[in-house]
Design a protein around this motif. Structure first.
Motif, PDB file in Angstrom:
ATOM      1  N   SER A 152      42.698 109.221 -55.962  1.00 38.05           N
ATOM      2  CA  SER A 152      43.123 108.939 -54.591  1.00 38.05           C
ATOM      3  C   SER A 152      42.414 107.726 -53.989  1.00 38.05           C
ATOM      4  CB  SER A 152      42.887 110.164 -53.709  1.00 38.05           C
ATOM      5  OG  SER A 152      41.518 110.484 -53.674  1.00 38.05           O
ATOM      6  N   LYS A 153      41.358 107.246 -54.639  1.00 38.18           N
ATOM      7  CA  LYS A 153      40.680 106.037 -54.174  1.00 38.18           C
ATOM      8  C   LYS A 153      40.151 105.272 -55.376  1.00 38.18           C
ATOM      9  CE  LYS A 153      36.051 107.919 -53.354  1.00 38.18           C
ATOM     10  NZ  LYS A 153      34.992 108.106 -52.372  1.00 38.18           N
ATOM     11  N   ASP A 154      39.780 104.017 -55.145  1.00 34.98           N
ATOM     12  CA  ASP A 154      39.314 103.145 -56.219  1.00 34.98           C
ATOM     13  C   ASP A 154      37.990 103.632 -56.806  1.00 34.98           C
ATOM     14  OD1 ASP A 154      41.501 101.633 -55.559  1.00 34.98           O
ATOM     15  OD2 ASP A 154      40.365  99.913 -54.815  1.00 34.98           O
ATOM     16  N   LEU A 155      37.870 103.522 -58.119  1.00 34.74           N
ATOM     17  CA  LEU A 155      36.618 103.841 -58.803  1.00 34.74           C
ATOM     18  C   LEU A 155      35.566 102.788 -58.475  1.00 34.74           C
ATOM     19  CD1 LEU A 155      37.754 104.791 -62.416  1.00 34.74           C
ATOM     20  CD2 LEU A 155      36.406 106.234 -60.908  1.00 34.74           C
ATOM     21  N   LEU A 156      34.364 103.232 -58.209  1.00 35.47           N
ATOM     22  CA  LEU A 156      33.241 102.310 -58.054  1.00 35.47           C
ATOM     23  C   LEU A 156      32.889 101.734 -59.420  1.00 35.47           C
ATOM     24  CD1 LEU A 156      30.955 104.432 -55.713  1.00 35.47           C
ATOM     25  CD2 LEU A 156      32.411 102.504 -55.066  1.00 35.47           C
TER      26      LEU A 156
ATOM     27  N   ILE B 189      40.773 102.287 -68.400  1.00 33.31           N
ATOM     28  CA  ILE B 189      40.220 102.600 -67.078  1.00 33.31           C
ATOM     29  C   ILE B 189      40.616 101.483 -66.129  1.00 33.31           C
ATOM     30  CG2 ILE B 189      38.114 103.017 -65.757  1.00 33.31           C
ATOM     31  CD1 ILE B 189      36.781 103.771 -68.473  1.00 33.31           C
ATOM     32  N   SER B 190      41.292 101.844 -65.045  1.00 31.01           N
ATOM     33  CA  SER B 190      41.643 100.865 -64.023  1.00 31.01           C
ATOM     34  C   SER B 190      41.115 101.355 -62.673  1.00 31.01           C
ATOM     35  CB  SER B 190      43.152 100.634 -63.983  1.00 31.01           C
ATOM     36  OG  SER B 190      43.830 101.798 -63.597  1.00 31.01           O
ATOM     37  N   ARG B 191      41.480 100.665 -61.605  1.00 34.72           N
ATOM     38  CA  ARG B 191      40.965 101.016 -60.273  1.00 34.72           C
ATOM     39  C   ARG B 191      41.222 102.469 -59.905  1.00 34.72           C
ATOM     40  NH1 ARG B 191      43.282  98.644 -55.760  1.00 34.72           N
ATOM     41  NH2 ARG B 191      45.220  98.603 -56.905  1.00 34.72           N
ATOM     42  N   ARG B 192      42.447 102.930 -60.088  1.00 37.91           N
ATOM     43  CA  ARG B 192      42.825 104.273 -59.642  1.00 37.91           C
ATOM     44  C   ARG B 192      43.406 105.144 -60.751  1.00 37.91           C
ATOM     45  NH1 ARG B 192      44.776 104.897 -53.657  1.00 37.91           N
ATOM     46  NH2 ARG B 192      43.277 103.546 -52.646  1.00 37.91           N
ATOM     47  N   GLU B 193      43.128 104.801 -61.983  1.00 39.90           N
ATOM     48  CA  GLU B 193      43.734 105.562 -63.072  1.00 39.90           C
ATOM     49  C   GLU B 193      42.855 105.520 -64.314  1.00 39.90           C
ATOM     50  OE1 GLU B 193      48.338 105.958 -63.595  1.00 39.90           O
ATOM     51  OE2 GLU B 193      47.654 104.176 -64.651  1.00 39.90           O
ATOM     52  N   ILE B 194      42.810 106.637 -65.013  1.00 40.25           N
ATOM     53  CA  ILE B 194      42.158 106.737 -66.313  1.00 40.25           C
ATOM     54  C   ILE B 194      43.203 107.291 -67.264  1.00 40.25           C
ATOM     55  CG2 ILE B 194      40.291 107.787 -67.651  1.00 40.25           C
ATOM     56  CD1 ILE B 194      38.880 108.244 -64.887  1.00 40.25           C
TER      57      ILE B 194
ATOM     58  N   GLU C 129      30.023 101.384 -60.832  1.00 37.63           N
ATOM     59  CA  GLU C 129      29.052 102.226 -61.552  1.00 37.63           C
ATOM     60  C   GLU C 129      29.724 103.425 -62.210  1.00 37.63           C
ATOM     61  OE1 GLU C 129      27.406 104.916 -57.840  1.00 37.63           O
ATOM     62  OE2 GLU C 129      26.611 102.904 -58.136  1.00 37.63           O
ATOM     63  N   ASP C 130      30.764 103.978 -61.570  1.00 37.46           N
ATOM     64  CA  ASP C 130      31.492 105.102 -62.164  1.00 37.46           C
ATOM     65  C   ASP C 130      32.356 104.641 -63.331  1.00 37.46           C
ATOM     66  OD1 ASP C 130      30.311 106.885 -60.389  1.00 37.46           O
ATOM     67  OD2 ASP C 130      31.894 106.618 -58.900  1.00 37.46           O
ATOM     68  N   LYS C 131      32.948 103.455 -63.210  1.00 35.05           N
ATOM     69  CA  LYS C 131      33.707 102.891 -64.335  1.00 35.05           C
ATOM     70  C   LYS C 131      32.791 102.727 -65.548  1.00 35.05           C
ATOM     71  CE  LYS C 131      37.138 100.053 -61.953  1.00 35.05           C
ATOM     72  NZ  LYS C 131      37.586  98.661 -61.758  1.00 35.05           N
ATOM     73  N   ASN C 132      31.597 102.186 -65.302  1.00 34.52           N
ATOM     74  CA  ASN C 132      30.646 101.974 -66.401  1.00 34.52           C
ATOM     75  C   ASN C 132      30.231 103.292 -67.045  1.00 34.52           C
ATOM     76  OD1 ASN C 132      30.731  99.238 -65.906  1.00 34.52           O
ATOM     77  ND2 ASN C 132      28.872  99.227 -64.678  1.00 34.52           N
ATOM     78  N   PHE C 133      29.990 104.319 -66.215  1.00 34.58           N
ATOM     79  CA  PHE C 133      29.610 105.622 -66.750  1.00 34.58           C
ATOM     80  C   PHE C 133      30.738 106.208 -67.593  1.00 34.58           C
ATOM     81  CE2 PHE C 133      29.897 110.230 -66.494  1.00 34.58           C
ATOM     82  CZ  PHE C 133      28.708 110.586 -67.098  1.00 34.58           C
ATOM     83  N   ILE C 134      31.960 106.186 -67.063  1.00 34.49           N
ATOM     84  CA  ILE C 134      33.104 106.746 -67.790  1.00 34.49           C
ATOM     85  C   ILE C 134      33.321 105.986 -69.095  1.00 34.49           C
ATOM     86  CG2 ILE C 134      35.604 107.105 -67.701  1.00 34.49           C
ATOM     87  CD1 ILE C 134      35.213 107.576 -64.624  1.00 34.49           C
ATOM     88  N   LYS C 135      33.179 104.664 -69.052  1.00 35.01           N
ATOM     89  CA  LYS C 135      33.320 103.851 -70.265  1.00 35.01           C
ATOM     90  C   LYS C 135      32.313 104.282 -71.325  1.00 35.01           C
ATOM     91  CE  LYS C 135      33.379  99.054 -71.819  1.00 35.01           C
ATOM     92  NZ  LYS C 135      32.274  98.785 -72.688  1.00 35.01           N
ATOM     93  N   ARG C 136      31.040 104.370 -70.946  1.00 37.39           N
ATOM     94  CA  ARG C 136      30.008 104.782 -71.918  1.00 37.39           C
ATOM     95  C   ARG C 136      30.264 106.204 -72.422  1.00 37.39           C
ATOM     96  NH1 ARG C 136      26.614 102.546 -68.010  1.00 37.39           N
ATOM     97  NH2 ARG C 136      25.875 104.618 -67.484  1.00 37.39           N
ATOM     98  N   TYR C 137      30.658 107.102 -71.530  1.00 36.98           N
ATOM     99  CA  TYR C 137      30.916 108.485 -71.920  1.00 36.98           C
ATOM    100  C   TYR C 137      32.054 108.557 -72.935  1.00 36.98           C
ATOM    101  CZ  TYR C 137      32.256 113.354 -71.682  1.00 36.98           C
ATOM    102  OH  TYR C 137      32.580 114.633 -72.023  1.00 36.98           O
TER     103      TYR C 137
ATOM    104  N   GLY D 151      34.690 112.519 -54.511  1.00 34.52           N
ATOM    105  CA  GLY D 151      35.855 112.435 -53.636  1.00 34.52           C
ATOM    106  C   GLY D 151      37.024 111.623 -54.166  1.00 34.52           C
ATOM    107  N   TYR D 152      37.174 111.535 -55.482  1.00 36.75           N
ATOM    108  CA  TYR D 152      38.276 110.766 -56.057  1.00 36.75           C
ATOM    109  C   TYR D 152      39.606 111.516 -56.043  1.00 36.75           C
ATOM    110  CZ  TYR D 152      34.964 107.255 -57.673  1.00 36.75           C
ATOM    111  OH  TYR D 152      34.010 106.272 -57.729  1.00 36.75           O
ATOM    112  N   GLY D 153      39.602 112.813 -55.788  1.00 35.07           N
ATOM    113  CA  GLY D 153      40.839 113.591 -55.724  1.00 35.07           C
ATOM    114  C   GLY D 153      41.716 113.439 -56.955  1.00 35.07           C
ATOM    115  N   PRO D 154      41.219 113.785 -58.141  1.00 33.38           N
ATOM    116  CA  PRO D 154      41.985 113.558 -59.369  1.00 33.38           C
ATOM    117  C   PRO D 154      43.229 114.444 -59.473  1.00 33.38           C
ATOM    118  CG  PRO D 154      40.057 114.885 -59.851  1.00 33.38           C
ATOM    119  CD  PRO D 154      39.949 114.463 -58.404  1.00 33.38           C
ATOM    120  N   ARG D 155      44.296 113.854 -60.017  1.00 34.00           N
ATOM    121  CA  ARG D 155      45.514 114.585 -60.389  1.00 34.00           C
ATOM    122  C   ARG D 155      45.733 114.325 -61.865  1.00 34.00           C
ATOM    123  NH1 ARG D 155      47.986 111.569 -55.737  1.00 34.00           N
ATOM    124  NH2 ARG D 155      48.255 110.236 -57.504  1.00 34.00           N
TER     125      ARG D 155
END
Length: 88
Positions: free
Chosen positions: A61-65, A5-10, A67-75, A36-40
């Motif tokens: 399309s924009k940097d992950l917050l 997980i990085s700023r603009r990419e998973i 709190e969202d990084k933490n959620f995605i990591k735990r998920y 509003g991250y506009g995933p591709r």
């Protein structure tokens, strides 16, 4: 299975079952769209362990917050992924 997980990419790597990717996307997609991250999505490889498995890259399309990084990591950890969070 690995997740980076990085700023603009998973990046989700070494997945050997396409159903895992489907379930992950079913749960992550609403979060990414409503915030509003506009995933591709980019898919590579095949779910065959001998070939290294599938790679799913989600570009945003924009940097992950944070709190969202933490959620995605735990998920992702609940799915058994080894998760690496990169700050670049």
């Amino acid at each position: 299975m690995k997740c980076i997980i990085s700023r603009r990419e998973i990046i989700i790597k070494e997945v050997v079952d396409q159903w895992i990717v489907q379930r992950i996307l079913e749960n992550l997609n609403p979060l990414l769209l409503t915030k509003g991250y506009g995933p591709r999505y980019y898919f590579e490889g095949s779910p065959v362990i001998a070939n290294g498995g599938m790679i799913l890259t989600i570009r945003l399309s924009k940097d992950l917050l944070q709190e969202d990084k933490n959620f995605i990591k735990r998920y992702m950890e609940t799915w058994g992924f080894k998760v690496q969070v990169v700050e670049s």
